[in-house]
Design an enzyme around this catalytic site. Structure first.
Site, mmCIF file in Angstrom:
data_model
loop_
_atom_site.group_PDB
_atom_site.id
_atom_site.type_symbol
_atom_site.label_atom_id
_atom_site.label_comp_id
_atom_site.label_asym_id
_atom_site.label_seq_id
_atom_site.Cartn_x
_atom_site.Cartn_y
_atom_site.Cartn_z
ATOM 1 N N HIS A 92 0.861 -1.194 0.000
ATOM 2 C CA HIS A 92 0.000 0.000 0.000
ATOM 3 C C HIS A 92 0.885 1.228 0.000
ATOM 4 O O HIS A 92 1.988 1.221 0.560
ATOM 5 C CB HIS A 92 -1.011 -0.007 1.155
ATOM 6 C CG HIS A 92 -0.442 0.112 2.536
ATOM 7 N ND1 HIS A 92 -0.107 1.319 3.107
ATOM 8 C CD2 HIS A 92 -0.174 -0.828 3.479
ATOM 9 C CE1 HIS A 92 0.339 1.121 4.329
ATOM 10 N NE2 HIS A 92 0.319 -0.176 4.586
ATOM 11 N N ASP A 94 -0.339 4.488 0.737
ATOM 12 C CA ASP A 94 -0.765 5.542 1.651
ATOM 13 C C ASP A 94 -0.092 5.327 2.997
ATOM 14 O O ASP A 94 0.439 4.240 3.271
ATOM 15 C CB ASP A 94 -2.287 5.558 1.806
ATOM 16 C CG ASP A 94 -2.810 4.304 2.500
ATOM 17 O OD1 ASP A 94 -2.403 3.184 2.087
ATOM 18 O OD2 ASP A 94 -3.617 4.412 3.442
ATOM 19 N N ASP A 125 6.166 1.290 6.956
ATOM 20 C CA ASP A 125 4.761 0.964 6.672
ATOM 21 C C ASP A 125 4.164 1.962 5.684
ATOM 22 O O ASP A 125 3.657 2.995 6.085
ATOM 23 C CB ASP A 125 3.988 0.973 7.989
ATOM 24 C CG ASP A 125 2.533 0.582 7.847
ATOM 25 O OD1 ASP A 125 2.187 -0.066 6.852
ATOM 26 O OD2 ASP A 125 1.748 0.942 8.746
ATOM 27 N N GLU A 163 -5.225 1.866 2.577
ATOM 28 C CA GLU A 163 -5.158 0.812 3.584
ATOM 29 C C GLU A 163 -5.254 1.368 4.995
ATOM 30 O O GLU A 163 -5.924 0.794 5.858
ATOM 31 C CB GLU A 163 -3.849 0.032 3.412
ATOM 32 C CG GLU A 163 -3.813 -1.295 4.171
ATOM 33 C CD GLU A 163 -3.356 -1.169 5.616
ATOM 34 O OE1 GLU A 163 -3.610 -2.086 6.413
ATOM 35 O OE2 GLU A 163 -2.739 -0.128 5.950
ATOM 36 N N GLU A 164 -4.606 2.491 5.247
ATOM 37 C CA GLU A 164 -4.591 3.044 6.600
ATOM 38 C C GLU A 164 -5.942 3.645 7.001
ATOM 39 O O GLU A 164 -6.250 3.750 8.188
ATOM 40 C CB GLU A 164 -3.498 4.105 6.731
ATOM 41 C CG GLU A 164 -2.086 3.608 6.435
ATOM 42 C CD GLU A 164 -1.562 2.601 7.453
ATOM 43 O OE1 GLU A 164 -2.328 2.170 8.335
ATOM 44 O OE2 GLU A 164 -0.386 2.246 7.356
ATOM 45 N N HIS A 429 2.991 3.570 12.745
ATOM 46 C CA HIS A 429 1.827 4.338 13.219
ATOM 47 C C HIS A 429 2.186 5.305 14.344
ATOM 48 O O HIS A 429 1.331 6.085 14.773
ATOM 49 C CB HIS A 429 0.683 3.432 13.691
ATOM 50 C CG HIS A 429 0.064 2.608 12.605
ATOM 51 N ND1 HIS A 429 -1.218 2.094 12.697
ATOM 52 C CD2 HIS A 429 0.523 2.220 11.395
ATOM 53 C CE1 HIS A 429 -1.495 1.421 11.601
ATOM 54 N NE2 HIS A 429 -0.445 1.481 10.793
#
Length: 456
Positions: A92, A94, A125, A163-164, A429
């Site tokens: 992903h 994003d 990520d 995705e996030e 995150h």
């Protein structure tokens, strides 16, 4: 006959400066899929960068597709030899928002090297995994675009743009346009090793079943001096209801939901978990099982938020209404819809004093079990072992990736496996996200070996 592992190792190592340059360019895009936080042009710029990077490698059909939630999916393919099996590489593009830029020790959107790690939002990520794909393919390309038929496998890419944010765009896209994702092996590169240098496949994902529970007891707030003691307090009722969701040890205790499952994979040492989770000194871990069992094999309930009067500005009143958002994670083997039903029934039954209870159901995500056998799995295990020089471990993941279940339902014969650069020290995150560049190097080598040696 493809290049030997030793040749690939040298080629990947020589490509690491290019991988760092790739990652620096990607991190500079503030590709948070939320127009209220960052301009849409940031996500669009990231997509354009991907199309150029993969196009340069030989993905002549690389394209962007607007999905149901407005995000863009990136696809492309390079045909293998006649009759070749197909491998899909997922990522992903994003990222999470910065979450407190003042807590970062270096600029959020500028790749910065510190103590041997590369820092920046998305460095792990999931843009670090994109760097893995690009580096592996460049090692196989030999300095020129990969020609159709050059590789023993057909390679496809699938890049998700939301995705996030969990908008569901990629899930709808896979179902409506399955030709872009159909494959014999699907590598979901959005996971990580148990620790840097320890190759790990994630073999299970917990599902999710969220609800918002509301409690009403009075028509309005009433003076606590005049009515408190006999007037039912909605906030106290909600607190009592939430307290029934765990026992004294911290185990999840939802009526009818099993919570004593065991875990057979790698263990998660308590001290390592305490450090990774930043548990304060003197605070105990919860649950009667091992850390691995509590994280990966058993259901877990978390109160995500409560709506009630804030401390600042609160009055001496009995609270008339309150609500809470509850997150329930369920392991493989548990039906997420049934678990949500049990949670709703439990909360309703636990309500004291006849208060009025309503429960709003949020989306349900099914748990997932990855492939643990098959030609793709066995080849990948061998490739990871060859790259890292140590055996492959297996772990679970407490989070959910709804796409995995959609892929499994859409392509039931595909071997789906999860791996990636996101080991615990990456702090995905969180502020100060980083990636260990050796993880990019080792995984790129493993992927290059896999694409060279896999046969269906």
């Amino acid at each position: 006959m493809g290049p030997t592992n030793s040749v690939l190792r040298e080629q990947v190592r020589d490509l690491m400066p290019r991988a760092r340059a790739d990652l620096a360019e990607m991190v500079a895009f503030r590709s948070v899929f939320d127009a209220e936080q960052f301009p849409v042009t940031e996500c669009d710029g990231m997509v354009d960068w991907l199309l150029a990077a993969f196009g340069e490698l030989g993905f002549a059909d690389a394209a962007a597709h607007v999905t149901a939630d407005g995000s863009k999916a990136v696809t492309g393919s390079i045909a293998g030899a006649d009759g070749a099996p197909t491998v899909l590489l997922y990522f992903h593009h994003d990222v999470q928002p910065p979450l407190g830029e003042d807590e970062w020790a270096s600029p959020v959107w500028e790749l910065t090297e510190r103590d041997g790690r590369w820092y920046g939002r998305g460095a792990a990520d999931c843009k670090g995994n994109i760097a893995v794909h690009l580096t592996a393919l460049r090692a196989l390309a030999g300095g020129a675009p990969i020609a159709p038929g050059q590789l023993p496998v057909t390679v496809k890419i699938l890049g998700e743009g939301s995705e996030e944010q969990g908008g569901g765009g990629i899930e709808d896209f896979v179902v409506s346009r399955p030709e872009f994702a159909a494959a014999d092996v699907i590598l979901i590169c959005d996971s990580g090793n148990v620790a840097a240098g320890r190759p790990t496949l994630t073999t299970s994902l917990r599902g999710v079943a969220n609800v918002v529970v509301s409690v009403e007891a009075l028509g309005s707030a009433m003076h606590s001096g005049m009515y408190g003691g006999a007037a039912p307090d909605a906030l106290a009722a909600l607190i009592a209801m939430l307290a029934t969701l765990r026992n004294a040890a911290g185990d999840t205790t939802i009526d009818g939901l099993d919570a004593d499952q065991s875990w057979s994979g790698v263990e998660y040492p308590e001290e390592a978990f305490r450090a990774d989770a930043q548990v304060l000194d003197g605070v105990e871990l919860i649950g009667s099982g091992s850390v691995a069992e509590m994280l990966w094999a058993r259901p877990a309930v978390t109160v995500l938020g409560i709506d009630c009067p804030a401390v600042v500005g609160s009055s001496a009143s009995v609270v008339p209404r309150a609500r809470a958002r509850i997150n329930l994670r369920v392991p493989p083997g548990v039906d997420a819809m049934r678990a949500q039903d049990l949670l709703v029934d439990h909360l309703t039954a636990a309500a004291p004093w006849g208060v009025r209870v309503s429960v709003e159901r949020e989306a349900v995500g099914s748990p997932f079990s990855a492939a643990t056998a098959g030609p793709g799995h066995d080849t990948l295990v061998d490739a990871l072992s060859a790259s890292y020089g140590v055996p492959v471990a297996r772990q679970g993941q407490g989070g959910s990736i709804p796409l995995c279940s959609v892929l499994a339902e859409t392509f039931p014969d595909a071997e789906i496996m999860l791996l990636g650069v996101e080991e615990p020290a990456c702090l995905i995150h969180a502020p100060n996200e980083s990636v260990d560049p050796s993880e990019i190097e080792h995984l790129a080598l493993a992927e290059a070996i896999f694409l060279t040696e896999y046969r269906a």
